[in-house]
Design an enzyme around this catalytic site. Sequence first.
Site, PDB file in Angstrom:
ATOM      1  N   CYS A   2      -4.409  12.285  -9.823  1.00  0.00           N
ATOM      2  CA  CYS A   2      -4.985  13.451  -9.161  1.00  0.00           C
ATOM      3  C   CYS A   2      -6.322  13.748  -9.840  1.00  0.00           C
ATOM      4  O   CYS A   2      -6.612  13.239 -10.911  1.00  0.00           O
ATOM      5  CB  CYS A   2      -4.073  14.660  -9.318  1.00  0.00           C
ATOM      6  SG  CYS A   2      -2.411  14.362  -8.717  1.00  0.00           S
ATOM      7  N   ARG A  27      -9.605   9.921  -6.644  1.00  0.00           N
ATOM      8  CA  ARG A  27      -8.402   9.890  -7.477  1.00  0.00           C
ATOM      9  C   ARG A  27      -7.154  10.315  -6.722  1.00  0.00           C
ATOM     10  O   ARG A  27      -6.039  10.141  -7.193  1.00  0.00           O
ATOM     11  CB  ARG A  27      -8.587  10.819  -8.674  1.00  0.00           C
ATOM     12  CG  ARG A  27      -9.721  10.456  -9.558  1.00  0.00           C
ATOM     13  CD  ARG A  27      -9.834  11.451 -10.669  1.00  0.00           C
ATOM     14  NE  ARG A  27      -8.698  11.373 -11.575  1.00  0.00           N
ATOM     15  CZ  ARG A  27      -8.627  10.557 -12.613  1.00  0.00           C
ATOM     16  NH1 ARG A  27      -9.618   9.747 -12.878  1.00  0.00           N
ATOM     17  NH2 ARG A  27      -7.576  10.548 -13.393  1.00  0.00           N
ATOM     18  N   TRP A  74      -2.694  13.340  -5.320  1.00  0.00           N
ATOM     19  CA  TRP A  74      -2.095  12.091  -4.844  1.00  0.00           C
ATOM     20  C   TRP A  74      -0.621  12.264  -5.144  1.00  0.00           C
ATOM     21  O   TRP A  74      -0.197  12.247  -6.304  1.00  0.00           O
ATOM     22  CB  TRP A  74      -2.695  10.922  -5.608  1.00  0.00           C
ATOM     23  CG  TRP A  74      -2.334   9.582  -5.068  1.00  0.00           C
ATOM     24  CD1 TRP A  74      -2.958   8.904  -4.058  1.00  0.00           C
ATOM     25  CD2 TRP A  74      -1.278   8.734  -5.531  1.00  0.00           C
ATOM     26  NE1 TRP A  74      -2.343   7.688  -3.864  1.00  0.00           N
ATOM     27  CE2 TRP A  74      -1.314   7.555  -4.746  1.00  0.00           C
ATOM     28  CE3 TRP A  74      -0.287   8.831  -6.509  1.00  0.00           C
ATOM     29  CZ2 TRP A  74      -0.418   6.504  -4.911  1.00  0.00           C
ATOM     30  CZ3 TRP A  74       0.599   7.788  -6.678  1.00  0.00           C
ATOM     31  CH2 TRP A  74       0.516   6.644  -5.888  1.00  0.00           C
ATOM     32  N   ASN A 100      -2.177  16.792 -13.459  1.00  0.00           N
ATOM     33  CA  ASN A 100      -2.259  15.377 -13.104  1.00  0.00           C
ATOM     34  C   ASN A 100      -1.248  14.663 -13.985  1.00  0.00           C
ATOM     35  O   ASN A 100      -1.313  14.769 -15.203  1.00  0.00           O
ATOM     36  CB  ASN A 100      -3.686  14.874 -13.394  1.00  0.00           C
ATOM     37  CG  ASN A 100      -3.808  13.369 -13.253  1.00  0.00           C
ATOM     38  OD1 ASN A 100      -3.028  12.742 -12.546  1.00  0.00           O
ATOM     39  ND2 ASN A 100      -4.798  12.805 -13.922  1.00  0.00           N
ATOM     40  N   GLY A 101      -0.295  13.964 -13.371  1.00  0.00           N
ATOM     41  CA  GLY A 101       0.729  13.269 -14.156  1.00  0.00           C
ATOM     42  C   GLY A 101       2.108  13.581 -13.618  1.00  0.00           C
ATOM     43  O   GLY A 101       2.253  14.035 -12.475  1.00  0.00           O
ATOM     44  N   GLU A 481      -8.219 -12.334  -5.475  1.00  0.00           N
ATOM     45  CA  GLU A 481      -9.015 -11.104  -5.435  1.00  0.00           C
ATOM     46  C   GLU A 481      -9.525 -10.843  -3.996  1.00  0.00           C
ATOM     47  O   GLU A 481      -9.502  -9.707  -3.524  1.00  0.00           O
ATOM     48  CB  GLU A 481     -10.176 -11.187  -6.437  1.00  0.00           C
ATOM     49  CG  GLU A 481     -11.161 -10.040  -6.424  1.00  0.00           C
ATOM     50  CD  GLU A 481     -10.548  -8.667  -6.651  1.00  0.00           C
ATOM     51  OE1 GLU A 481      -9.357  -8.559  -6.995  1.00  0.00           O
ATOM     52  OE2 GLU A 481     -11.271  -7.665  -6.437  1.00  0.00           O
ATOM     53  N   LYS A 485      -8.624  -7.465  -1.843  1.00  0.00           N
ATOM     54  CA  LYS A 485      -9.674  -6.597  -1.265  1.00  0.00           C
ATOM     55  C   LYS A 485      -9.371  -6.343   0.206  1.00  0.00           C
ATOM     56  O   LYS A 485      -9.429  -5.219   0.692  1.00  0.00           O
ATOM     57  CB  LYS A 485     -11.049  -7.262  -1.337  1.00  0.00           C
ATOM     58  CG  LYS A 485     -11.950  -7.173  -2.528  1.00  0.00           C
ATOM     59  CD  LYS A 485     -12.248  -5.870  -3.126  1.00  0.00           C
ATOM     60  CE  LYS A 485     -11.123  -5.268  -3.875  1.00  0.00           C
ATOM     61  NZ  LYS A 485     -11.106  -5.302  -5.293  1.00  0.00           N
ATOM     62  N   GLU A 488      -6.197  -4.046   0.768  1.00  0.00           N
ATOM     63  CA  GLU A 488      -6.228  -2.636   0.375  1.00  0.00           C
ATOM     64  C   GLU A 488      -7.096  -1.767   1.263  1.00  0.00           C
ATOM     65  O   GLU A 488      -6.810  -0.576   1.406  1.00  0.00           O
ATOM     66  CB  GLU A 488      -6.576  -2.455  -1.106  1.00  0.00           C
ATOM     67  CG  GLU A 488      -7.979  -2.758  -1.521  1.00  0.00           C
ATOM     68  CD  GLU A 488      -8.228  -2.446  -3.008  1.00  0.00           C
ATOM     69  OE1 GLU A 488      -9.054  -3.126  -3.603  1.00  0.00           O
ATOM     70  OE2 GLU A 488      -7.613  -1.509  -3.555  1.00  0.00           O
ATOM     71  N   HIS A 504       4.393 -26.395   0.257  1.00  0.00           N
ATOM     72  CA  HIS A 504       5.723 -26.092  -0.273  1.00  0.00           C
ATOM     73  C   HIS A 504       6.331 -24.873   0.408  1.00  0.00           C
ATOM     74  O   HIS A 504       7.267 -24.292  -0.101  1.00  0.00           O
ATOM     75  CB  HIS A 504       5.652 -25.903  -1.792  1.00  0.00           C
ATOM     76  CG  HIS A 504       5.228 -27.146  -2.502  1.00  0.00           C
ATOM     77  ND1 HIS A 504       6.046 -28.245  -2.623  1.00  0.00           N
ATOM     78  CD2 HIS A 504       4.051 -27.506  -3.060  1.00  0.00           C
ATOM     79  CE1 HIS A 504       5.400 -29.217  -3.263  1.00  0.00           C
ATOM     80  NE2 HIS A 504       4.177 -28.787  -3.534  1.00  0.00           N
ATOM     81  N   LYS A 603      -7.846   5.612  -7.147  1.00  0.00           N
ATOM     82  CA  LYS A 603      -8.733   4.795  -7.976  1.00  0.00           C
ATOM     83  C   LYS A 603      -8.107   4.455  -9.336  1.00  0.00           C
ATOM     84  O   LYS A 603      -8.109   3.309  -9.746  1.00  0.00           O
ATOM     85  CB  LYS A 603     -10.061   5.524  -8.166  1.00  0.00           C
ATOM     86  CG  LYS A 603     -11.069   4.767  -9.014  1.00  0.00           C
ATOM     87  CD  LYS A 603     -11.672   3.626  -8.248  1.00  0.00           C
ATOM     88  CE  LYS A 603     -12.691   2.855  -9.050  1.00  0.00           C
ATOM     89  NZ  LYS A 603     -12.853   1.499  -8.501  1.00  0.00           N
TER      90      LYS A 603
END
Length: 608
Positions: A2, A27, A74, A100-101, A481, A485, A488, A504, A603
């Site tokens: 947050c 955030r 968040w 936050n947490g 990567e 990208k 997300e 395989h 983030k």
Amino acid sequence: MCGIMGYIGGRDALPILLDGLRRLEYRGYDSAGVAVYTGERLEIRKAAGKLRRLVEMVSAAPVQGTVGIGHTRWATHGNPTDYNAHPHSDCRGHIVVIHNGIIENFLELKEELHRRGHRFQSETDTEVLAHLIEEAYEGDLERAVRHAISRARGAYAIVVLSSHEPDKLIACRQISPLIVGLGDGETWLASDIPALLPYTRKVMVIEDGEMATITRDGVRITTLNGEVVEKTPIHVTWDAEMAERGGYPHFMLKEIHEQPRALQETLMGRLDHAGQISLDGVSLPDIFVERLEKVWLVACGTAYHAGLVGKWLLEHLSRIPAEADLASELRYRDPLVFGTNLTVAISQSGETADTLAAVREMKARGSRILAITNVVGSTLTREADDVLYIRAGPEIAVASTKAYLTMLVALTMLAIELGRRRKAIPDERLNALLYGLRELPGKAQDVLRREPEVLELAKRYAHCQDIFFIGRGLDYAVAMEGSLKLKEISYVHSEALAAGELKHGTLALVTDGVPVFALCTQRHVREKMLSNIQEVKARGAMVVAVAYEDDREVASLVDHVIPIPPVDDLLSPILAIIPLQLFAYYVARERGHDIDQPRNLAKSVTVE
Ligand code: M6R
């Protein structure tokens, strides 16, 4: 997860809080709220949804005062609703808290408080703090907060404002970040530096187990036992403009375009012409380097993908065994740390909870810790023995781009330097690599000129359901990567595969028209890659290759090629990822997504 903002001074607090929340929205962005002391009482405004809903609400019902707190959430406990948005208050509305947490024992505290007659308005863990402070308040807010905190277990950065003592804000930190901004007759609090940049560059980092009492005149920091902690402020070199979109529609696009510049910054002053690399902040003694038996690269997400490249570079250039580990796995798998070990923890924010926990685990097992990070004063920098800054400048978009590129450069410099000191790199090769590094900013700029072609490809494939990325060696790490990208921000299902693994199993999913991005920059496995391209072509795939511009054969085999300038194969990931970043960006744009704030993501992941 947050974003926290606080202000006390002589100005109207509301616009400062909203501006700070805008800068912290990366955030968390599922609800937001503010509380301001009006001179008579605390007024709260909060709303589920993006920050603009809160802005609409406060324009309809403004609040005025010179002290206040703000939060962008968040959700972890309780759905993103109006009533679960922060700030949360006690029963009488005299105390407000943002957090936050996660308070891990909140259920047991809530039951206890319930039994004693407290009434709860939300489903959050945070609200218990407001009620604990209410119960403990006997005319001394600091003391009441200390008491409440002593009852809570978990990770937190909290800020408390009370109408009983409206001339101060009280903040405490355990794991989740919190920074104080110092001004003249005014003081700020925020979860991250970009929120403070328009106001001050003089900051102080609150550390775990500390409490900060913030007034108009500054800050007093104490331990949770009340002992005073003396600290010197840090001067931040970033400026406010760096944290603005600067004419770009999204931070992500701006940050992709900033990459040549960021590479230059990362390299600046670190390469000398005598073949030496000076890594400021890293002082590994000769005896340590000589005896070094193993390097562990530890990180999450994109930073982990940089770690995969780092493992390859370190083994190749320094001949030291290296292992790249996901921090969230390493910390629970009882790693075998014998002899002289170095853990390289990679994190843009320096605040990722799993990375920090893995670092503590490795430290406890006797490993030296080297941090590769972007954020000065972040928790990781304080846990580490050595710190190598990537100097990417503020990265705001949730999808990491310039931090990844600069992490790769930092890891390359580290691998070269260790190789040089262990006499594992012949001089000629060393000089060629240093020359190659110096050329990278210009070559990255050349790759960016391919943007219109990538945009066309994105338009063509934006509506596909699955997109695959394949590569071998370092190209496999880049494929991972590129795939992350895309997922997300565009929400297109995607997988990255070591090209040799296709047959395989996953080849079964490659059918007519399925796009496959083939990375073809590793010359020693090029022939093998050509066979893999034939394999997917034979199943009807549409193949887009990322290859050196002089590789005509690849170009003749595939449907599209995105050429990159030739470089040493060890440096190619730094260029090859750029078109994949642009592709992800434009697919997400074609699909109409909120690129800087993708669903369900934040983030910095400061909870485990
Ligand atoms: O701040 P960190 O580098 O430690 O963050 C690690 C990951 O959360 C981060 O790289 C994440 O995977 C990015 N959103 C990817 O673009």
